[in-house]
Design an enzyme around this catalytic site. Structure first.
Site, PDB file in Angstrom:
ATOM      1  N   GLU A  19       0.858  -1.182   0.000  1.00  0.00           N
ATOM      2  CA  GLU A  19       0.000   0.000   0.000  1.00  0.00           C
ATOM      3  C   GLU A  19       0.901   1.240   0.000  1.00  0.00           C
ATOM      4  O   GLU A  19       1.728   1.403   0.897  1.00  0.00           O
ATOM      5  CB  GLU A  19      -0.891   0.024   1.235  1.00  0.00           C
ATOM      6  CG  GLU A  19      -1.754  -1.218   1.420  1.00  0.00           C
ATOM      7  CD  GLU A  19      -2.388  -1.255   2.798  1.00  0.00           C
ATOM      8  OE1 GLU A  19      -2.826  -0.199   3.291  1.00  0.00           O
ATOM      9  OE2 GLU A  19      -2.423  -2.355   3.390  1.00  0.00           O
ATOM     10  N   ARG A  64      -6.367  -1.587  -5.750  1.00  0.00           N
ATOM     11  CA  ARG A  64      -7.371  -0.677  -5.194  1.00  0.00           C
ATOM     12  C   ARG A  64      -6.799   0.736  -5.199  1.00  0.00           C
ATOM     13  O   ARG A  64      -5.695   0.982  -4.699  1.00  0.00           O
ATOM     14  CB  ARG A  64      -7.724  -1.095  -3.771  1.00  0.00           C
ATOM     15  CG  ARG A  64      -8.756  -0.198  -3.088  1.00  0.00           C
ATOM     16  CD  ARG A  64      -8.934  -0.594  -1.627  1.00  0.00           C
ATOM     17  NE  ARG A  64      -9.785   0.360  -0.919  1.00  0.00           N
ATOM     18  CZ  ARG A  64      -9.708   0.597   0.393  1.00  0.00           C
ATOM     19  NH1 ARG A  64      -8.810  -0.043   1.132  1.00  0.00           N
ATOM     20  NH2 ARG A  64     -10.512   1.469   0.966  1.00  0.00           N
ATOM     21  N   TYR A  66      -7.728   4.676  -4.033  1.00  0.00           N
ATOM     22  CA  TYR A  66      -8.671   5.404  -3.186  1.00  0.00           C
ATOM     23  C   TYR A  66      -8.015   6.649  -2.599  1.00  0.00           C
ATOM     24  O   TYR A  66      -6.789   6.825  -2.675  1.00  0.00           O
ATOM     25  CB  TYR A  66      -9.222   4.521  -2.068  1.00  0.00           C
ATOM     26  CG  TYR A  66      -8.193   3.850  -1.188  1.00  0.00           C
ATOM     27  CD1 TYR A  66      -7.963   4.279   0.110  1.00  0.00           C
ATOM     28  CD2 TYR A  66      -7.469   2.752  -1.653  1.00  0.00           C
ATOM     29  CE1 TYR A  66      -7.029   3.638   0.928  1.00  0.00           C
ATOM     30  CE2 TYR A  66      -6.543   2.106  -0.856  1.00  0.00           C
ATOM     31  CZ  TYR A  66      -6.327   2.562   0.435  1.00  0.00           C
ATOM     32  OH  TYR A  66      -5.401   1.937   1.236  1.00  0.00           O
ATOM     33  N   ASP A  68      -7.171   8.474   0.680  1.00  0.00           N
ATOM     34  CA  ASP A  68      -7.025   8.148   2.095  1.00  0.00           C
ATOM     35  C   ASP A  68      -7.169   9.402   2.951  1.00  0.00           C
ATOM     36  O   ASP A  68      -7.195  10.532   2.457  1.00  0.00           O
ATOM     37  CB  ASP A  68      -5.666   7.488   2.327  1.00  0.00           C
ATOM     38  CG  ASP A  68      -5.647   6.653   3.597  1.00  0.00           C
ATOM     39  OD1 ASP A  68      -6.722   6.446   4.203  1.00  0.00           O
ATOM     40  OD2 ASP A  68      -4.559   6.208   3.999  1.00  0.00           O
ATOM     41  N   THR A  77      -1.634  -2.590  -4.142  1.00  0.00           N
ATOM     42  CA  THR A  77      -1.453  -3.512  -5.269  1.00  0.00           C
ATOM     43  C   THR A  77      -2.381  -4.710  -5.148  1.00  0.00           C
ATOM     44  O   THR A  77      -2.814  -5.082  -4.048  1.00  0.00           O
ATOM     45  CB  THR A  77      -0.010  -4.043  -5.339  1.00  0.00           C
ATOM     46  OG1 THR A  77       0.237  -4.885  -4.198  1.00  0.00           O
ATOM     47  CG2 THR A  77       1.001  -2.909  -5.381  1.00  0.00           C
ATOM     48  N   TRP A 447     -11.770  -7.092  -1.687  1.00  0.00           N
ATOM     49  CA  TRP A 447     -10.623  -8.001  -1.744  1.00  0.00           C
ATOM     50  C   TRP A 447     -11.050  -9.467  -1.795  1.00  0.00           C
ATOM     51  O   TRP A 447     -10.408 -10.296  -2.435  1.00  0.00           O
ATOM     52  CB  TRP A 447      -9.714  -7.792  -0.541  1.00  0.00           C
ATOM     53  CG  TRP A 447      -8.978  -6.500  -0.547  1.00  0.00           C
ATOM     54  CD1 TRP A 447      -9.142  -5.450   0.303  1.00  0.00           C
ATOM     55  CD2 TRP A 447      -7.935  -6.104  -1.453  1.00  0.00           C
ATOM     56  NE1 TRP A 447      -8.283  -4.415  -0.029  1.00  0.00           N
ATOM     57  CE2 TRP A 447      -7.525  -4.797  -1.091  1.00  0.00           C
ATOM     58  CE3 TRP A 447      -7.304  -6.720  -2.533  1.00  0.00           C
ATOM     59  CZ2 TRP A 447      -6.525  -4.100  -1.768  1.00  0.00           C
ATOM     60  CZ3 TRP A 447      -6.303  -6.038  -3.209  1.00  0.00           C
ATOM     61  CH2 TRP A 447      -5.931  -4.747  -2.826  1.00  0.00           C
TER      62      TRP A 447
END
Length: 491
Positions: A19, A64, A66, A68, A77, A447
């Site tokens: 991430e 994903r 997005y 934050d 990833t 997920w």
């Protein structure tokens, strides 16, 4: 010292996920026009929201994307099962968010004209930085996720890894200038995250910011799997640094699971000591340990590295995953990095390790400008090292000139931008999303689950992150094909 039987009990193929949060800013050189991060983020995500009615989506490459907390664009990833695959998909994230930044610049040219007279459009720039600290000291993360067995005690595993993580920054830190504070002059830090963790192992994330988060959120079959969430690592620009960060952790997990002999180290005060290690390029001062003689950060890493080298004699490959040949490269770089620290001659890794590359860059500019570490020009260089725009970011300029080493290729990274990893369940998610996009099918994805919402809701749960095959997903794709005309008409 270990055995083939121990190697057989170790998981040498496991899911890895990275991430990455990005710093964001906007500058217009023609005037004082600036935007707050929240405002820039709205421009950045406008095309995403327009298409998906959300700023939190899964993409056809199974990652994903997005927004934050703190207006940080973030990409997680898709599930990868080797360090090279993870590297390609982590770097593909840079391409994806930079494309959004370039689209945002186009929008801003039309909607936010220059404050100069006469107005000049086309000059404002959106900057995205793959680093972990902003100019006022706020920190944002690069989190690593590793699949482990449900039978493994995450808390016990974490406690064994704390000494490794306290000292791992020596071999893969990104480096940064810590600004002067009061009577304290500006300092060099090997790690950007070292000053921003407050516990070793904890179920919290933002409140206490531990090195390892133990919150039980496997995103998989919870009867079989756990997810180890490592929060302490720096974002890497250098591919060898990334490979060493992830590869050394994979080796540590394998050795611990197998019961392989490792140095027994328990640090007295890991939170204070991670900050001490980050400030000392020699890595030689002894760190106080519990019930044992004190030992230096360099010696701790040398012990783990020596064990990893022995482990390679027993390590068994599992089809796909990180190969033994790749792990040999990891251990070779690990040894060379520690040898460079021990000798004080960093030239052996000055094309590979992020903090060394940046440190040498800053020293050259110090000589050129004849300035101290707190000079604003050096702070700008420190930041620009992490700019992800090709041709503008200092690291990427070095990479384009062949001044740093590569472990991958532009072609492999470009492929990862568009296609999901093929050897994990990410492959199924990617196929499902690509099919849904082509057919305009209404779907919901997370997920663990793939859901077709029309004509009748139907959901498939993918409990095994290591499985790239599913009869149920094939049936779901066939059902989508059967109803293609329905959505084509409605769209």
């Amino acid at each position: 010292m270990g055995s083939p039987e121990a190697a057989g009990r170790a998981l040498t193929r496991r899911v890895i996920g990275i991430e990455t949060e990005y710093g964001i800013s906007y500058r217009h050189p023609a005037g004082s026009r600036e935007l707050a991060p929240d405002d820039i983020a709205r421009y950045l995500f406008r095309p995403i929201v327009a298409k998906y009615s959300s700023s939190n989506i899964f993409m056809p490459n199974a990652a994903r994307l997005y927004l934050d907390v703190g207006a940080h664009p973030e990409i997680a990833t898709g599930e990868c099962d080797s360090l090279i695959q993870a590297m390609n998909h982590e770097r593909a994230g840079d391409l994806i968010v930079d494309e959004l930044a370039q689209k945002a610049e186009q929008i801003l040219r039309e909607e936010l004209p220059s404050s100069s007279t006469p107005p000049r459009k086309g000059e404002g720039r959106v900057y995205l930085f793959k680093n972990n600290i902003d100019s006022v000291g706020n920190s944002y993360g690069c989190h690593e996720n590793y699949l482990i067995s449900r039978e493994t005690s995450l808390k016990k595993l974490g406690s064994r890894l704390v000494p490794f993580l306290v000292t791992r920054q020596l071999i893969c830190g990104a480096g940064c200038i810590i600004p002067a504070q009061g009577d304290q002059p500006a300092q060099w830090s090997i790690s950007q995250r070292a000053d921003h963790v407050w516990e070793g192992v904890s179920s919290a994330t933002t409140r206490s910011r531990p090195m390892i988060n133990t919150r039980d959120e496997p995103h998989a079959d919870s009867s079989r799997f756990r997810r180890m969430h490592v929060i302490v690592g720096d974002s890497n620009m250098s591919e060898p640094s990334f490979a060493l960060k992830v590869g050394s952790m994979l080796l540590m997990l394998e050795m611990i699971e197998a019961g392989f002999e490792l140095p027994e180290v328990e640090l007295r005060d890991p939170i204070t000591q991670i900050r001490q290690v980050s400030r000392d390029l020699s890595a030689r001062p002894p760190l106080e340990c519990v019930g044992e003689k004190n030992i230096s950060a360099l010696e701790i890493q040398q012990g783990y590295c020596a064990a990893a080298k022995r482990w390679l004699d027993y390590r068994q490959e599992e089809g796909t995953g990180t190969t033994n040949a790749q792990m040999v490269k990891v251990v070779d770089l690990w040894e060379r990095a520690l040898g460079a620290l021990e000798s004080g001659d960093l030239s052996a890794v000055d094309r590979e390790i992020d903090w060394v590359i940046k440190w040498n860059l800053l020293k050259r500019y110090q000589e050129k400008f004849d300035c101290a570490l707190d000079d604003p020009r050096l702070a700008q260089i420190d930041l620009t090292y992490h700019d992800i725009r090709p041709g503008r970011g200092l690291f990427l300029v070095l990479e384009a000139r062949g001044a740093v080493e590569r472990w991958s290729s532009d072609a492999a990274i470009a492929q990862a931008r568009d296609l999901a990893p093929e050897t994990t369940r990410a492959h199924l998610r990617g196929r499902f999303l690509r099919c849904a996009e082509e057919l305009h099918a209404p779907v919901t994805v997370d997920w663990l689950r793939l859901k077709l919402n029309d004509p009748e809701p139907r959901m498939v749960e993918l409990g095994d992150p290591l499985s790239a095959h599913s009869t149920e997903v094939e049936e779901l794709l066939a059902l989508m094909d059967a109803h293609a005309q329905r959505w084509a008409t409605s769209s």
